[in-house]
Design a protein around this motif. Structure first.
Motif, PDB file in Angstrom:
ATOM      1  N   ASN A  58      90.843 -21.902 -69.477  1.00 32.99           N
ATOM      2  CA  ASN A  58      90.705 -23.036 -68.552  1.00 32.99           C
ATOM      3  C   ASN A  58      89.522 -22.859 -67.609  1.00 32.99           C
ATOM      4  O   ASN A  58      89.145 -21.733 -67.272  1.00 32.99           O
ATOM      5  CB  ASN A  58      91.976 -23.191 -67.711  1.00 32.99           C
ATOM      6  CG  ASN A  58      93.159 -23.609 -68.560  1.00 32.99           C
ATOM      7  OD1 ASN A  58      92.976 -24.121 -69.661  1.00 32.99           O
ATOM      8  ND2 ASN A  58      94.351 -23.384 -68.060  1.00 32.99           N
ATOM      9  N   SER A  59      88.977 -23.954 -67.183  1.00 39.26           N
ATOM     10  CA  SER A  59      87.873 -23.939 -66.208  1.00 39.26           C
ATOM     11  C   SER A  59      87.759 -25.324 -65.583  1.00 39.26           C
ATOM     12  O   SER A  59      87.952 -26.334 -66.267  1.00 39.26           O
ATOM     13  CB  SER A  59      86.560 -23.589 -66.907  1.00 39.26           C
ATOM     14  OG  SER A  59      85.468 -23.803 -66.036  1.00 39.26           O
ATOM     15  N   THR A  60      87.441 -25.369 -64.307  1.00 37.07           N
ATOM     16  CA  THR A  60      87.054 -26.637 -63.663  1.00 37.07           C
ATOM     17  C   THR A  60      85.569 -26.565 -63.325  1.00 37.07           C
ATOM     18  O   THR A  60      84.740 -27.292 -63.880  1.00 37.07           O
ATOM     19  CB  THR A  60      87.882 -26.879 -62.376  1.00 37.07           C
ATOM     20  OG1 THR A  60      89.253 -26.969 -62.739  1.00 37.07           O
ATOM     21  CG2 THR A  60      87.462 -28.163 -61.679  1.00 37.07           C
ATOM     22  N   ARG A  61      85.212 -25.643 -62.418  1.00 42.23           N
ATOM     23  CA  ARG A  61      83.851 -25.562 -61.904  1.00 42.23           C
ATOM     24  C   ARG A  61      82.813 -25.230 -62.975  1.00 42.23           C
ATOM     25  O   ARG A  61      81.804 -25.924 -63.138  1.00 42.23           O
ATOM     26  CB  ARG A  61      83.741 -24.509 -60.786  1.00 42.23           C
ATOM     27  CG  ARG A  61      84.275 -24.944 -59.445  1.00 42.23           C
ATOM     28  CD  ARG A  61      84.907 -23.775 -58.725  1.00 42.23           C
ATOM     29  NE  ARG A  61      86.125 -23.447 -59.405  1.00 42.23           N
ATOM     30  CZ  ARG A  61      87.312 -23.974 -59.070  1.00 42.23           C
ATOM     31  NH1 ARG A  61      87.402 -24.741 -58.022  1.00 42.23           N
ATOM     32  NH2 ARG A  61      88.401 -23.703 -59.764  1.00 42.23           N
ATOM     33  N   THR A  62      83.050 -24.135 -63.710  1.00 41.82           N
ATOM     34  CA  THR A  62      82.020 -23.637 -64.622  1.00 41.82           C
ATOM     35  C   THR A  62      81.749 -24.648 -65.742  1.00 41.82           C
ATOM     36  O   THR A  62      80.590 -24.922 -66.075  1.00 41.82           O
ATOM     37  CB  THR A  62      82.471 -22.282 -65.213  1.00 41.82           C
ATOM     38  OG1 THR A  62      82.914 -21.454 -64.141  1.00 41.82           O
ATOM     39  CG2 THR A  62      81.354 -21.604 -65.968  1.00 41.82           C
ATOM     40  N   ARG A 111      83.277 -19.572 -72.751  1.00 40.76           N
ATOM     41  CA  ARG A 111      84.256 -18.791 -71.960  1.00 40.76           C
ATOM     42  C   ARG A 111      85.329 -18.341 -72.940  1.00 40.76           C
ATOM     43  O   ARG A 111      85.841 -19.147 -73.716  1.00 40.76           O
ATOM     44  CB  ARG A 111      84.860 -19.631 -70.846  1.00 40.76           C
ATOM     45  CG  ARG A 111      86.021 -18.910 -70.158  1.00 40.76           C
ATOM     46  CD  ARG A 111      86.463 -19.602 -68.895  1.00 40.76           C
ATOM     47  NE  ARG A 111      85.481 -19.413 -67.834  1.00 40.76           N
ATOM     48  CZ  ARG A 111      85.678 -19.781 -66.561  1.00 40.76           C
ATOM     49  NH1 ARG A 111      86.816 -20.357 -66.207  1.00 40.76           N
ATOM     50  NH2 ARG A 111      84.744 -19.592 -65.663  1.00 40.76           N
ATOM     51  N   HIS A 139      80.995 -12.568 -65.521  1.00 40.79           N
ATOM     52  CA  HIS A 139      80.820 -14.013 -65.302  1.00 40.79           C
ATOM     53  C   HIS A 139      79.423 -14.150 -64.677  1.00 40.79           C
ATOM     54  O   HIS A 139      79.284 -14.378 -63.478  1.00 40.79           O
ATOM     55  CB  HIS A 139      81.923 -14.522 -64.370  1.00 40.79           C
ATOM     56  CG  HIS A 139      82.025 -16.002 -64.254  1.00 40.79           C
ATOM     57  ND1 HIS A 139      81.087 -16.882 -64.767  1.00 40.79           N
ATOM     58  CD2 HIS A 139      82.980 -16.797 -63.664  1.00 40.79           C
ATOM     59  CE1 HIS A 139      81.443 -18.119 -64.495  1.00 40.79           C
ATOM     60  NE2 HIS A 139      82.594 -18.091 -63.834  1.00 40.79           N
ATOM     61  N   GLN A 142      78.185 -17.058 -62.348  1.00 42.73           N
ATOM     62  CA  GLN A 142      78.874 -17.065 -61.041  1.00 42.73           C
ATOM     63  C   GLN A 142      78.183 -16.075 -60.092  1.00 42.73           C
ATOM     64  O   GLN A 142      77.926 -16.386 -58.921  1.00 42.73           O
ATOM     65  CB  GLN A 142      80.346 -16.700 -61.200  1.00 42.73           C
ATOM     66  CG  GLN A 142      81.127 -16.708 -59.890  1.00 42.73           C
ATOM     67  CD  GLN A 142      81.319 -18.106 -59.320  1.00 42.73           C
ATOM     68  OE1 GLN A 142      81.697 -19.014 -60.042  1.00 42.73           O
ATOM     69  NE2 GLN A 142      81.079 -18.286 -58.025  1.00 42.73           N
ATOM     70  N   PRO A 266      84.762 -17.782 -55.184  1.00 43.38           N
ATOM     71  CA  PRO A 266      84.284 -18.466 -56.403  1.00 43.38           C
ATOM     72  C   PRO A 266      85.174 -19.630 -56.826  1.00 43.38           C
ATOM     73  O   PRO A 266      84.759 -20.453 -57.649  1.00 43.38           O
ATOM     74  CB  PRO A 266      84.321 -17.351 -57.458  1.00 43.38           C
ATOM     75  CG  PRO A 266      85.332 -16.371 -56.967  1.00 43.38           C
ATOM     76  CD  PRO A 266      85.279 -16.437 -55.459  1.00 43.38           C
ATOM     77  N   GLY A 267      86.420 -19.709 -56.275  1.00 42.55           N
ATOM     78  CA  GLY A 267      87.374 -20.717 -56.702  1.00 42.55           C
ATOM     79  C   GLY A 267      87.967 -20.334 -58.052  1.00 42.55           C
ATOM     80  O   GLY A 267      87.350 -19.571 -58.790  1.00 42.55           O
ATOM     81  N   PRO A 268      89.153 -20.840 -58.379  1.00 39.88           N
ATOM     82  CA  PRO A 268      90.030 -21.619 -57.513  1.00 39.88           C
ATOM     83  C   PRO A 268      90.685 -20.742 -56.445  1.00 39.88           C
ATOM     84  O   PRO A 268      90.963 -19.572 -56.705  1.00 39.88           O
ATOM     85  CB  PRO A 268      91.085 -22.173 -58.485  1.00 39.88           C
ATOM     86  CG  PRO A 268      91.112 -21.223 -59.636  1.00 39.88           C
ATOM     87  CD  PRO A 268      89.736 -20.650 -59.741  1.00 39.88           C
TER      88      PRO A 268
HETATM   89  N1   CP Z   1      84.526 -19.947 -60.441  1.00 36.84           N
HETATM   90  C1   CP Z   1      85.043 -20.280 -61.642  1.00 36.84           C
HETATM   91  O1   CP Z   1      84.753 -19.647 -62.690  1.00 36.84           O
HETATM   92  O2   CP Z   1      85.854 -21.374 -61.621  1.00 36.84           O
HETATM   93  P1   CP Z   1      86.482 -22.065 -62.897  1.00 36.84           P
HETATM   94  O3   CP Z   1      87.488 -21.114 -63.497  1.00 36.84           O
HETATM   95  O4   CP Z   1      87.101 -23.349 -62.408  1.00 36.84           O
HETATM   96  O5   CP Z   1      85.371 -22.332 -63.881  1.00 36.84           O
END
Ligand code: CP
Length: 315
Positions: A58-62, A111, A139, A142, A266-268
Motif C-alpha cells: 500500500n501507498s498514498t504519498r509515494t 514498491r 526508500h 523519501q 514521512p507519513g502516515p
Molecule cells: N512516506 C511514504 O512512503 O508514504 P506512503 O506509504 O503513503 O507512500
C-alpha cells in the motif's frame, strides 16, 4: 535543464549512489520545483518514455507523487496494484514484470515487501528500476526529499545535528535517511526503545540514544518515524500507550526545550502515538513541505535516469 549525469542507471538505494549524484538530484529538483509552481506545471521532457508504477504494498504519498511527477514530465504512465493483479493467481515477480515490459515499458517504479527485490530485477531485466520502498530495507526517494526539505530550512547539512526517532528496526526510511544524511556530512543520531534499534546500527557511523528529551535537546531537526505494527511479528513494546509516554513527541516536551526544533515525519502518522496533533500541525512541522518536495525530487530522479537511457544498464 541540468547537464549533469548520474553515476547509476537505476535508483536501487541511497547506498548505491554518490554524494555528487545527491547534489545533482537536488539541483535538478530546484528547477522542477520552480516548474510545478508555475500556472502551467507540465514540461515535455519525458514525452517518449513509458513508465510502469508497480505497487505490491500500500501507498498514498509515494504512489501519487511518482504518478504526478511522471505526468508533469509528460511520460506515458501505467499503474499496477498487486491486489487486483494475477499475482494473486500465483504469477512470479519476474513473470509479472517481463509481461509488463513486453508492452514496451522503459522504466519501472516499484514498491515491494521483499528487501532486495529491486536489485534482483535489475539483474534480470533491461528496464530502468526505481525503488519506491523494499520492505524494511530502503526508500531512497523519501530520504532524498527529506534531506532536500531539511536543506531548504537550515542550508547545507554538513555538521547539522539530525535525530531519527522511533521504530528504526522496521523502517526503510531510517536506513535510507542514515545513508543520505551521512553522505551529506550531517551528524546523525537515532533514538527509540532498545528493542526497536538494531544492534548493528552504530557501525553506520551514527550515535544511538534511548532518551527522547536528551535527543531532542541535542538535535536541530527531528525526523519522527511511525511504529510499524504491521511488520512486527512479536511484540517489541509493551503497549502503544507506554510507547507514547516515553518516546512520543508532544508540545509539552517541545516547550520544555531551549531551542525551537524542526519536526518531520514521512507519513502516515500515528497521531497520539509517535507524534501528537499539536506538534504535527504546529509551526514546528514541515511535514507538508516534505510531500510537496517529493514531487520535485521524483521529477528530478525520473528525468536524470531517463537521460541515461541507451547506456548499458547496470548498477
Ligand atoms: N512516506 C511514504 O512512503 O508514504 P506512503 O506509504 O503513503 O507512500
Amino acid at each position: 535543464m541540468s547537464q549533469g549525469t548520474l553515476s547509476t542507471n537505476h535508483l536501487l538505494g541511497i547506498k548505491y549512489i554518490t554524494d555528487d549524484d545527491i547534489q545533482l538530484i537536488f539541483e535538478t529538483a530546484n528547477k522542477f520545483k520552480e516548474v510545478i509552481n508555475r500556472p502551467i506545471k507540465k514540461v515535455p521532457s519525458l514525452r517518449d518514455v513509458t513508465i510502469a508504477n508497480l505497487f505490491f504494498e500500500n501507498s498514498t504519498r509515494t504512489k501519487l507523487s511518482f504518478e504526478l511527477a511522471e505526468k508533469r514530465l509528460s511520460a506515458d504512465v501505467i499503474n499496477f496494484s498487486s491486489s487486483s493483479s494475477s499475482v494473486s493467481k500465483g504469477e512470479t515477480l519476474l513473470d509479472t514484470v517481463n509481461n509488463i515490459l513486453s508492452m514496451k515499458v522503459d522504466m519501472i517504479v516499484m514498491r515491494h515487501p521483499a528487501p532486495g527485490a529491486h536489485m534482483f530485477l535489475a539483474n534480470h531485466i533491461d528496464a530502468q528500476i526505481i525503488n519506491a520502498g523494499d520492505g524494511t530495507h530502503e526508500h531512497p526517494t523519501q530520504a532524498l526529499l527529506d534531506a532536500y526539505s531539511m536543506r531548504e530550512r537550515v542550508g547545507p547539512l554538513m555538521g547539522k545535528r539530525i535525530c531519527i526517532f522511533g521504530d528504526i528496526m522496521h523502517s526503510r526510511v531510517a536506513l535510507s535517511n542514515i545513508y543520505c544524511l551521512t553522505k551529506l556530512g550531517a551528524k546523525v543520531r537515532v533514538c527509540g526503545p532498545p528493542t526497536l534499534i538494531p544492534k548493528y546500527i552504530s557501525s553506520l557511523g551514527i550515535e544511538v540514544s534511548y532518551n527522547t528529551k536528551e535527543s531532542l535537546d541535542w538535535c536541530q531537526i527531528a525526523n519522527v518515524l511511525r511504529i510499524q505494527l504491521e511488520r512486527q511479528e512479536i511484540k517489541y513494546i509493551p503497549s502503544l500507550r507506554e510507547y507514547s509516554l516515553y518516546y512520543g513527541i508532544n508540545k509539552k516536551l517541545l516547550d520544555s526545550l531551549d531551542e525551537k526544533k524542526i519536526i518531520m515525519h514521512p507519513g502516515p502518522i500515528n497521531r497520539g502515538v509517535e507524534l501528537d496533533t499539536d506538534v504535527a500541525d504546529s509551526e514546528h512541522s514541515i511535514i507538508l513541505d516534505q510531500v510537496e518536495n517529493g514531487v520535485a525530487i521524483r521529477m528530478a530522479v525520473l528525468f536524470l535516469l531517463a537521460n541515461k537511457r541507451g547506456d548499458k544498464l547496470s548498477h
